[in-house]
Design a protein around this motif. Sequence first.
Motif, PDB file in Angstrom:
ATOM      1  N   GLY A 133       0.823  -1.200   0.000  1.00  0.00           N
ATOM      2  CA  GLY A 133       0.000   0.000   0.000  1.00  0.00           C
ATOM      3  C   GLY A 133       0.858   1.251   0.000  1.00  0.00           C
ATOM      4  N   SER A 134       0.317   2.346  -0.535  1.00  0.00           N
ATOM      5  CA  SER A 134       1.105   3.571  -0.672  1.00  0.00           C
ATOM      6  C   SER A 134       1.657   4.071   0.657  1.00  0.00           C
ATOM      7  CB  SER A 134       0.258   4.673  -1.310  1.00  0.00           C
ATOM      8  OG  SER A 134       0.116   4.470  -2.690  1.00  0.00           O
ATOM      9  N   ARG A 135       0.813   4.059   1.681  1.00  0.00           N
ATOM     10  CA  ARG A 135       1.266   4.598   2.965  1.00  0.00           C
ATOM     11  C   ARG A 135       2.304   3.689   3.604  1.00  0.00           C
ATOM     12  NH1 ARG A 135      -2.442   6.917   7.908  1.00  0.00           N
ATOM     13  NH2 ARG A 135      -1.254   8.835   8.184  1.00  0.00           N
ATOM     14  N   ASP A 136       2.103   2.384   3.534  1.00  0.00           N
ATOM     15  CA  ASP A 136       3.096   1.448   4.053  1.00  0.00           C
ATOM     16  C   ASP A 136       4.396   1.560   3.272  1.00  0.00           C
ATOM     17  OD1 ASP A 136       1.363   0.537   5.977  1.00  0.00           O
ATOM     18  OD2 ASP A 136       0.722  -1.225   4.849  1.00  0.00           O
ATOM     19  N   LEU A 137       4.274   1.801   1.969  1.00  0.00           N
ATOM     20  CA  LEU A 137       5.464   1.968   1.132  1.00  0.00           C
ATOM     21  C   LEU A 137       6.310   3.123   1.644  1.00  0.00           C
ATOM     22  CD1 LEU A 137       5.528   2.046  -2.768  1.00  0.00           C
ATOM     23  CD2 LEU A 137       6.666   3.805  -1.435  1.00  0.00           C
ATOM     24  N   PHE A 196       7.085   3.225  -6.533  1.00  0.00           N
ATOM     25  CA  PHE A 196       6.019   3.764  -7.380  1.00  0.00           C
ATOM     26  C   PHE A 196       4.728   3.886  -6.560  1.00  0.00           C
ATOM     27  CE2 PHE A 196       4.399   3.370 -12.066  1.00  0.00           C
ATOM     28  CZ  PHE A 196       4.284   4.760 -12.114  1.00  0.00           C
ATOM     29  N   PRO A 197       4.687   4.849  -5.606  1.00  0.00           N
ATOM     30  CA  PRO A 197       3.460   5.055  -4.836  1.00  0.00           C
ATOM     31  C   PRO A 197       2.382   5.695  -5.706  1.00  0.00           C
ATOM     32  CG  PRO A 197       5.100   6.705  -4.256  1.00  0.00           C
ATOM     33  CD  PRO A 197       5.771   5.743  -5.201  1.00  0.00           C
ATOM     34  N   SER A 198       1.149   5.721  -5.192  1.00  0.00           N
ATOM     35  CA  SER A 198       0.024   6.150  -6.019  1.00  0.00           C
ATOM     36  C   SER A 198      -0.352   7.612  -5.883  1.00  0.00           C
ATOM     37  CB  SER A 198      -1.216   5.296  -5.695  1.00  0.00           C
ATOM     38  OG  SER A 198      -1.031   3.975  -6.134  1.00  0.00           O
ATOM     39  N   GLY A 199       0.054   8.290  -4.826  1.00  0.00           N
ATOM     40  CA  GLY A 199      -0.453   9.637  -4.649  1.00  0.00           C
ATOM     41  C   GLY A 199       0.524  10.607  -4.034  1.00  0.00           C
ATOM     42  N   HIS A 200       0.080  11.855  -3.968  1.00  0.00           N
ATOM     43  CA  HIS A 200       0.919  12.976  -3.572  1.00  0.00           C
ATOM     44  C   HIS A 200       1.490  12.817  -2.166  1.00  0.00           C
ATOM     45  CE1 HIS A 200       2.292  17.093  -3.086  1.00  0.00           C
ATOM     46  NE2 HIS A 200       1.529  17.214  -2.009  1.00  0.00           N
ATOM     47  N   VAL A 201       0.666  12.386  -1.225  1.00  0.00           N
ATOM     48  CA  VAL A 201       1.119  12.302   0.158  1.00  0.00           C
ATOM     49  C   VAL A 201       2.286  11.336   0.288  1.00  0.00           C
ATOM     50  CG1 VAL A 201       0.464  11.638   2.504  1.00  0.00           C
ATOM     51  CG2 VAL A 201      -1.133  12.943   1.087  1.00  0.00           C
ATOM     52  N   ALA A 202       2.129  10.144  -0.278  1.00  0.00           N
ATOM     53  CA  ALA A 202       3.215   9.149  -0.216  1.00  0.00           C
ATOM     54  C   ALA A 202       4.439   9.622  -0.990  1.00  0.00           C
ATOM     55  CB  ALA A 202       2.727   7.815  -0.757  1.00  0.00           C
ATOM     56  N   ASN A 203       4.208  10.262  -2.148  1.00  0.00           N
ATOM     57  CA  ASN A 203       5.330  10.781  -2.934  1.00  0.00           C
ATOM     58  C   ASN A 203       6.197  11.723  -2.097  1.00  0.00           C
ATOM     59  OD1 ASN A 203       4.312   9.432  -5.172  1.00  0.00           O
ATOM     60  ND2 ASN A 203       3.350  11.242  -6.051  1.00  0.00           N
ATOM     61  N   PRO A 260      -5.668  18.767   1.541  1.00  0.00           N
ATOM     62  CA  PRO A 260      -4.820  19.546   2.452  1.00  0.00           C
ATOM     63  C   PRO A 260      -3.341  19.223   2.214  1.00  0.00           C
ATOM     64  CG  PRO A 260      -6.575  18.390   3.633  1.00  0.00           C
ATOM     65  CD  PRO A 260      -6.543  17.822   2.243  1.00  0.00           C
ATOM     66  N   LYS A 261      -2.493  19.989   2.851  1.00  0.00           N
ATOM     67  CA  LYS A 261      -1.064  19.696   2.820  1.00  0.00           C
ATOM     68  C   LYS A 261      -0.833  18.277   3.335  1.00  0.00           C
ATOM     69  CE  LYS A 261       0.336  24.502   3.593  1.00  0.00           C
ATOM     70  NZ  LYS A 261       1.040  25.438   4.522  1.00  0.00           N
ATOM     71  N   ALA A 262       0.253  17.690   2.891  1.00  0.00           N
ATOM     72  CA  ALA A 262       0.497  16.266   3.158  1.00  0.00           C
ATOM     73  C   ALA A 262       0.379  15.928   4.643  1.00  0.00           C
ATOM     74  CB  ALA A 262       1.866  15.867   2.627  1.00  0.00           C
TER      75      ALA A 262
END
Length: 375
Positions: free
Chosen positions: A82-86, A99-106, A359-361
């Motif tokens: 998952g993106s957050r676990d990544l 290769f995360p899926s979204g802005h927060v994880a990036n 919102p901001k990350a």
Amino acid sequence: MREPEFKVVDPRRRFLLWFVPPLAVFVAGLVVLLVSGHVTGPFRSVTVVRALFASKRDFFQDEQVKRILMARGYQVHVTPIGSRDLADKPDLDSYHFVFPSGHVANEHVKSRRAGKHVVPYRPFFTPVVLATFREYAEALKRAGAAKSHDQSEKPLYYTLDMSAFTTLATEGKKWSDYQLSNGNRIIVQSPDPCKAYSGATLVGFFATAFGDDPPQTVEAAEKLALDVKPFVDAQGQAGEDMAPKYFVPEGRTHAVIAVIYEHQYIAYQLRQKSVDTERVLLYPEKQHQSTPELISFTPEGDRIGELMMNDPELRQRAVELGFHSLGWNGETGTDFGGYISGRGLPEPPAGEKGRVQLPKAELFERMLDVVGECK
């Protein structure tokens, strides 16, 4: 009676009669392989690249993508997560790219790699959508929460008013209130917002029902999260990727409305012999486009990123798998609409409406912690 005759056969001739025909076939095949350039494939050095993937791993698990990369001398070893676990993985630096899926994880990954090799690539995007079935989309129209994107007899795309939808959920409305036999409450089912980016985006969709301006403080983020939490809790225990459950023949029994990515729907439709007009998409008035970043940590990762941005075969395959391609400057490719319309599928309304202002990350992460009770 005649005496029996004995013939002496030269063993060399017998060998040639047996060996020459297969040899001729082998030589002919070898010539063809040499001309096509495939004969050197098994002897070409292959670089194995290790990577962590969130929901967009289906691109690198595609057999055609694997063959294209192998022809370029690379094999990508996929580790799903998952993106957050990544973004929080302790051994993040042991991989060539992520290769995360979204802005927060990036942004979290980049902050962890501060001062180290980090090169981002953005090869494509895909909107987060709510997938449902025609009779349920039409029920939402009767409830005043949705409208058809076009005037065709069986539209595939609908616009969803999140404020009106939230009102239906608040009032505890059931599908049976709108001429359906289903007596369940009107809810959305999504992956776990603590783990999956599509699940987190649902939090953002519901947040738009309480105002357009994202929170600017921790206190405001926590208050908004508490307002959103009941709508996410209503689905019960959140699962993982909802697409496999939605696309099976008995999908209605698993999820009446499921949060998925648009590319999953487009790829599904392109695999069908004819368009499945019973499965449709709901686009919230404020859309959200998942623009995953391939974040490279090594020269090998850089090479994969460059191929994703430059290689014509890889870029074409991305479109065939339902993604909107992006150029180096972030411009949208023009091949997506032409390709799917050429396959008999109407172009979806991606990007036609406003966008969710997340919102901001760090504030969005706090919202997710409150809504999903992540920590």
